[in-house]
Enzyme design. Sequence first.
Site: not given
Length: 139
Positions: A95-97
């Site tokens: 998700t952060k990517s």
Amino acid sequence: VKEVLNQVPLQPGSLVIDCTSGDPEQTSALAAQLATRGIRFVDAPVSGGPKGAAAGSVTSMVGGSPADVADASVFIEAWSKKVVHCGPVGAGDATKSINNVLNSAHLLLATEGMLALKKYGVQPSTALEAINGGSGMSL
């Protein structure tokens, strides 16, 4: 992270909270390796920048089992305004990517948009005032 964790004498039942922005596959592999030693793991990268970190207002995107995330949340909430359980181990990093990709895309498109508007005599500050008051708000 792997090199550091291999040097730390963690006991079975320990819970590792990894706040780096990592590769989801490597994160999952590390969690599996630690699980063979009875060590629990959640990935919890943050978004909100240095100002958000200093203010304790970042969002943590967490991957891990529901039980491990619940246990980790007590600590994660100390530095996060918002904690989102994204799924199994690796889901926080994934998700952060995507969050980083979207942020980069927004910055690129905003730059191109400001350059185009400048050609029409629109000042960037005026454009941002108008855009951020409407559906284009992302900056």
